[in-house]
Scaffold this active site. Structure first.
Site, PDB file in Angstrom:
ATOM      1  N   THR A   1       3.244  27.713   7.497  1.00 29.07           N
ATOM      2  CA  THR A   1       2.126  26.762   7.543  1.00 29.07           C
ATOM      3  C   THR A   1       2.327  25.687   8.612  1.00 29.07           C
ATOM      4  OG1 THR A   1       1.182  24.921   6.260  1.00 29.07           O
ATOM      5  CG2 THR A   1       3.356  25.604   5.636  1.00 29.07           C
ATOM      6  N   ASP A   2       1.223  25.111   9.053  1.00 32.49           N
ATOM      7  CA  ASP A   2       1.319  23.996  10.010  1.00 32.49           C
ATOM      8  C   ASP A   2       1.872  22.728   9.347  1.00 32.49           C
ATOM      9  OD1 ASP A   2      -0.890  23.300   8.434  1.00 32.49           O
ATOM     10  OD2 ASP A   2      -2.270  23.013  10.117  1.00 32.49           O
ATOM     11  N   GLU A   3       1.904  22.712   7.994  1.00 33.51           N
ATOM     12  CA  GLU A   3       2.317  21.483   7.303  1.00 33.51           C
ATOM     13  C   GLU A   3       3.784  21.144   7.550  1.00 33.51           C
ATOM     14  OE1 GLU A   3       0.659  20.899   3.416  1.00 33.51           O
ATOM     15  OE2 GLU A   3      -0.956  22.310   3.789  1.00 33.51           O
TER      16      GLU A   3
ATOM     17  N   LYS B   1       8.715  25.007   2.637  1.00 28.90           N
ATOM     18  CA  LYS B   1       8.314  25.992   3.656  1.00 28.90           C
ATOM     19  C   LYS B   1       9.143  25.797   4.925  1.00 28.90           C
ATOM     20  CE  LYS B   1       5.493  28.720   3.635  1.00 28.90           C
ATOM     21  NZ  LYS B   1       5.465  30.141   3.189  1.00 28.90           N
TER      22      LYS B   1
ATOM     23  N   TYR C   1       6.173  20.724  -0.993  1.00 31.10           N
ATOM     24  CA  TYR C   1       5.695  22.034  -0.513  1.00 31.10           C
ATOM     25  C   TYR C   1       6.093  22.263   0.936  1.00 31.10           C
ATOM     26  CZ  TYR C   1       2.441  25.341   1.660  1.00 31.10           C
ATOM     27  OH  TYR C   1       1.916  26.366   2.407  1.00 31.10           O
TER      28      TYR C   1
HETATM   29  P1  NAD Z   1      -1.331  31.665  -3.102  1.00 32.06           P
HETATM   30  O1  NAD Z   1      -0.703  30.586  -3.913  1.00 32.06           O
HETATM   31  O2  NAD Z   1      -2.786  31.938  -3.259  1.00 32.06           O
HETATM   32  O3  NAD Z   1      -0.570  33.055  -3.374  1.00 32.06           O
HETATM   33  C1  NAD Z   1       0.816  33.158  -3.452  1.00 32.06           C
HETATM   34  C2  NAD Z   1       1.154  34.510  -4.080  1.00 32.06           C
HETATM   35  O4  NAD Z   1       2.590  34.626  -4.142  1.00 32.06           O
HETATM   36  C3  NAD Z   1       0.644  34.661  -5.525  1.00 32.06           C
HETATM   37  O5  NAD Z   1       0.035  35.920  -5.677  1.00 32.06           O
HETATM   38  C4  NAD Z   1       1.895  34.535  -6.366  1.00 32.06           C
HETATM   39  O6  NAD Z   1       1.830  35.276  -7.579  1.00 32.06           O
HETATM   40  C5  NAD Z   1       2.955  35.089  -5.420  1.00 32.06           C
HETATM   41  N1  NAD Z   1       4.309  34.593  -5.728  1.00 32.06           N
HETATM   42  C6  NAD Z   1       4.676  33.309  -5.986  1.00 32.06           C
HETATM   43  N2  NAD Z   1       6.000  33.253  -6.211  1.00 32.06           N
HETATM   44  C7  NAD Z   1       6.488  34.509  -6.050  1.00 32.06           C
HETATM   45  C8  NAD Z   1       7.778  35.094  -6.125  1.00 32.06           C
HETATM   46  N3  NAD Z   1       8.850  34.358  -6.426  1.00 32.06           N
HETATM   47  N4  NAD Z   1       7.918  36.422  -5.897  1.00 32.06           N
HETATM   48  C9  NAD Z   1       6.832  37.190  -5.610  1.00 32.06           C
HETATM   49  N5  NAD Z   1       5.579  36.694  -5.544  1.00 32.06           N
HETATM   50  C10 NAD Z   1       5.407  35.369  -5.758  1.00 32.06           C
HETATM   51  O7  NAD Z   1      -0.976  31.314  -1.595  1.00 32.06           O
HETATM   52  P2  NAD Z   1      -1.791  31.631  -0.257  1.00 32.06           P
HETATM   53  O8  NAD Z   1      -2.727  30.525   0.005  1.00 32.06           O
HETATM   54  O9  NAD Z   1      -2.282  33.027  -0.307  1.00 32.06           O
HETATM   55  O10 NAD Z   1      -0.616  31.506   0.814  1.00 32.06           O
HETATM   56  C11 NAD Z   1       0.164  32.655   1.197  1.00 32.06           C
HETATM   57  C12 NAD Z   1       1.205  32.224   2.197  1.00 32.06           C
HETATM   58  O11 NAD Z   1       0.563  31.653   3.338  1.00 32.06           O
HETATM   59  C13 NAD Z   1       2.165  31.142   1.677  1.00 32.06           C
HETATM   60  O12 NAD Z   1       3.447  31.441   2.161  1.00 32.06           O
HETATM   61  C14 NAD Z   1       1.627  29.863   2.280  1.00 32.06           C
HETATM   62  O13 NAD Z   1       2.655  28.923   2.461  1.00 32.06           O
HETATM   63  C15 NAD Z   1       1.080  30.352   3.594  1.00 32.06           C
HETATM   64  N6  NAD Z   1      -0.029  29.561   4.166  1.00 32.06           N
HETATM   65  C16 NAD Z   1      -1.109  29.232   3.401  1.00 32.06           C
HETATM   66  C17 NAD Z   1      -2.166  28.536   3.973  1.00 32.06           C
HETATM   67  C18 NAD Z   1      -3.404  28.194   3.181  1.00 32.06           C
HETATM   68  O14 NAD Z   1      -4.273  27.491   3.699  1.00 32.06           O
HETATM   69  N7  NAD Z   1      -3.574  28.673   1.965  1.00 32.06           N
HETATM   70  C19 NAD Z   1      -2.104  28.157   5.318  1.00 32.06           C
HETATM   71  C20 NAD Z   1      -0.970  28.519   6.065  1.00 32.06           C
HETATM   72  C21 NAD Z   1       0.055  29.231   5.477  1.00 32.06           C
HETATM   73  P1  TYD Z   2      -5.780  21.459  -0.043  1.00 34.12           P
HETATM   74  O1  TYD Z   2      -6.867  22.482  -0.132  1.00 34.12           O
HETATM   75  O2  TYD Z   2      -5.004  21.146  -1.280  1.00 34.12           O
HETATM   76  O3  TYD Z   2      -4.826  21.878   1.160  1.00 34.12           O
HETATM   77  P2  TYD Z   2      -3.607  21.053   1.876  1.00 34.12           P
HETATM   78  O4  TYD Z   2      -3.270  19.876   1.070  1.00 34.12           O
HETATM   79  O5  TYD Z   2      -2.521  22.082   1.863  1.00 34.12           O
HETATM   80  O6  TYD Z   2      -4.113  20.720   3.245  1.00 34.12           O
HETATM   81  O7  TYD Z   2      -6.425  20.108   0.466  1.00 34.12           O
HETATM   82  C1  TYD Z   2      -7.108  20.028   1.692  1.00 34.12           C
HETATM   83  C2  TYD Z   2      -7.467  18.580   1.926  1.00 34.12           C
HETATM   84  O8  TYD Z   2      -8.414  18.189   0.931  1.00 34.12           O
HETATM   85  C3  TYD Z   2      -6.282  17.663   1.759  1.00 34.12           C
HETATM   86  O9  TYD Z   2      -6.391  16.611   2.724  1.00 34.12           O
HETATM   87  C4  TYD Z   2      -6.428  17.096   0.353  1.00 34.12           C
HETATM   88  C5  TYD Z   2      -7.931  17.081   0.163  1.00 34.12           C
HETATM   89  N1  TYD Z   2      -8.402  17.283  -1.228  1.00 34.12           N
HETATM   90  C6  TYD Z   2      -9.328  16.393  -1.772  1.00 34.12           C
HETATM   91  O10 TYD Z   2      -9.775  15.407  -1.128  1.00 34.12           O
HETATM   92  N2  TYD Z   2      -9.766  16.617  -3.054  1.00 34.12           N
HETATM   93  C7  TYD Z   2      -9.305  17.664  -3.806  1.00 34.12           C
HETATM   94  O11 TYD Z   2      -9.708  17.800  -4.979  1.00 34.12           O
HETATM   95  C8  TYD Z   2      -8.360  18.569  -3.216  1.00 34.12           C
HETATM   96  C9  TYD Z   2      -7.828  19.739  -4.006  1.00 34.12           C
HETATM   97  C10 TYD Z   2      -7.957  18.349  -1.918  1.00 34.12           C
END
Ligand code: NAD
Ligand code: TYD
Length: 355
Positions: free
Chosen positions: A132-134, A162, A158
């Site tokens: 992630t970019d975070e 990561k 988090y």
């Molecule tokens: P998510 O929380 O929707 O899904 C995570 C999945 O991993 C779930 O299906 C969960 O059951 C599984 N999981 C958790 N712990 C596990 C373990 N110990 N062993 C096996 N499986 C396990 O997350 P997401 O949004 O789909 O993100 C997927 C990946 O992409 C993550 O690594 C996250 O850091 C990265 N990412 C997410 C975003 C975003 O905006 N959602 C952006 C950039 C990167």
């Molecule tokens: P989120 O979807 O939790 O992603 P991340 O924190 O990983 O960027 O949140 C996106 C942005 O929205 C973040 O700045 C937090 C804000 N946010 C709210 O303002 N209200 C909410 O209820 C949630 C879940 C997020």
């Protein structure tokens, strides 16, 4: 075949569905099925021999080693993680366990497997780590977007977990020569997004007549990418990325949260107007800010474009419209997530294939 971890989560499941829609290379999908894992998302793959689902933990070395030995994947794509910042603030331990310790055990299992492969297979093998970019921390208003060389400054449990996993992946390349690739992507949105994250939460709450909770002043900026564009970037990096390299993935779509919420409200006003004619924006409610809330993320994705020719297919306008429409068209998926019924799918739908 390839081994995908976390393939029942939001991005992993979109990746598996897209992968199998594009070609026939089979996928072993290893997912622990935490609250975020939802097999209903993969329902259309039921009975499809190209998809083998295994419930399990990336940190279970015996299980992972057995899967690798049995299926001999040519690549591992690691999505598995705890992913929600707010949850990491309330309880960081699962984040440490899965994102750091779990990734470490996964790397160890993969290293042993890779080391045992004969020449050509060993040469072709890839471990792609999805991050992630975070990890780069928070930008000031006028700072340039994150490049791959930006220093790591994670601010939440988090992002710190990561960041640690990214460092381990990097170290396994430099120390052991493991053929790794890392992608650092901005905020994703799209179908099958768990409604604890901003965009799906706003859609679902708006439709339910509930408050739309905006943290702080709502002026925090995120850089949004449609999930299928993230999936295409991962496929491209897997195909042609240079070993040991990091690729930032983003959509050049920086928006303050409040603008996102207004856009969602406006689309709902158009597609599913409220009964009394009031706009959905009337439900917006400013709430206490998240502690340590990062102010701005922005991704510079020029390396990925210049080296590998990747570009997002969706604009924010097209992607958000598709997303809102998807939630309107899939009330059952949302209802099952909210009622918890989706968790019963393990037993009901996959009793034969879950290990
Ligand atoms: P998510 O929380 O929707 O899904 C995570 C999945 O991993 C779930 O299906 C969960 O059951 C599984 N999981 C958790 N712990 C596990 C373990 N110990 N062993 C096996 N499986 C396990 O997350 P997401 O949004 O789909 O993100 C997927 C990946 O992409 C993550 O690594 C996250 O850091 C990265 N990412 C997410 C975003 C975003 O905006 N959602 C952006 C950039 C990167
Ligand atoms: P989120 O979807 O939790 O992603 P991340 O924190 O990983 O960027 O949140 C996106 C942005 O929205 C973040 O700045 C937090 C804000 N946010 C709210 O303002 N209200 C909410 O209820 C949630 C879940 C997020």
């Amino acid at each position: 075949m390839i081994l995908v971890t976390g393939g029942a989560g939001f991005i992993g499941a979109n990746f598996v569905l897209d992968w199998l829609a594009q070609h026939d290379e089979p996928v072993i999908n290893l997912d622990k099925l935490t609250y975020a894992g939802n097999l209903e998302t993969l329902a259309r793959l039921q009975g499809d021999a190209r998809h083998v689902f295994v419930q399990g933990d990336i940190g279970d070395a015996a299980l992972v080693s057995r899967l690798l030995a049995e299926h001999r994947p040519r690549a591992v794509v690691n999505f598995a993680a705890e992913s929600h910042v707010d949850r990491s603030i309330h309880g960081p331990e699962d984040f440490i366990q899965t994102n750091i310790v779990g990734t470490f055990h996964l790397l160890e299992s993969v290293r042993a497997y890779w080391g045992s492969l004969p020449g050509a297979e060993r040469e072709a093998f890839r471990f792609l780590h999805v991050s992630t970019d975070e990890v780069y921390g928070s930008l000031g208003k006028d700072d340039p977007a994150f490049t791959e060389n930006h220093r790591y400054e994670p601010n939440s449990p988090y992002s710190a977990s990561k960041a640690a996993s990214d460092h381990l992946v990097r170290a396994y390349h430099h120390t052991y020569g493991l053929p790794v690739l890392t992608t650092n992507c901005s905020n994703n949105y799209g179908p099958y997004h768990f409604p604890e994250k901003l965009i799906p939460l706003m859609i679902v709450n708006a439709l339910a007549g509930k408050a739309l909770p905006v943290y702080g002043d709502g002026m925090q900026i995120r850089d949004w990418l449609y999930v299928k564009d993230h999936c295409s970037a991962i496929r491209r990096v897997l195909e042609a990325g240079r070993l040991g390299e990091v690729y930032n993935v983003g959509g050049w779509n920086e928006k303050p949260n409040i603008e996102i919420v207004h856009t969602v409200c406006a689309l709902l006003d158009e597609l599913r107007p409220r009964a009394g004619g009031q706009p959905y924006a009337a439900q917006i409610s400013y709430v206490t800010d998240r502690p340590g809330h990062d102010r701005r993320y922005a991704i510079d994705a020029r390396k990925l474009e210049a080296e590998l020719g990747w570009k997002p297919a969706e604009t924010f306008e097209s992607g958000i419209r598709k997303t809102v429409q998807w939630y309107l068209d899939n009330p059952d998926w949302v209802a099952h997530v909210q009622s918890g019924a989706y968790r019963e799918w393990v037993g009901k739908q996959y009793s034969g294939s879950a290990a």
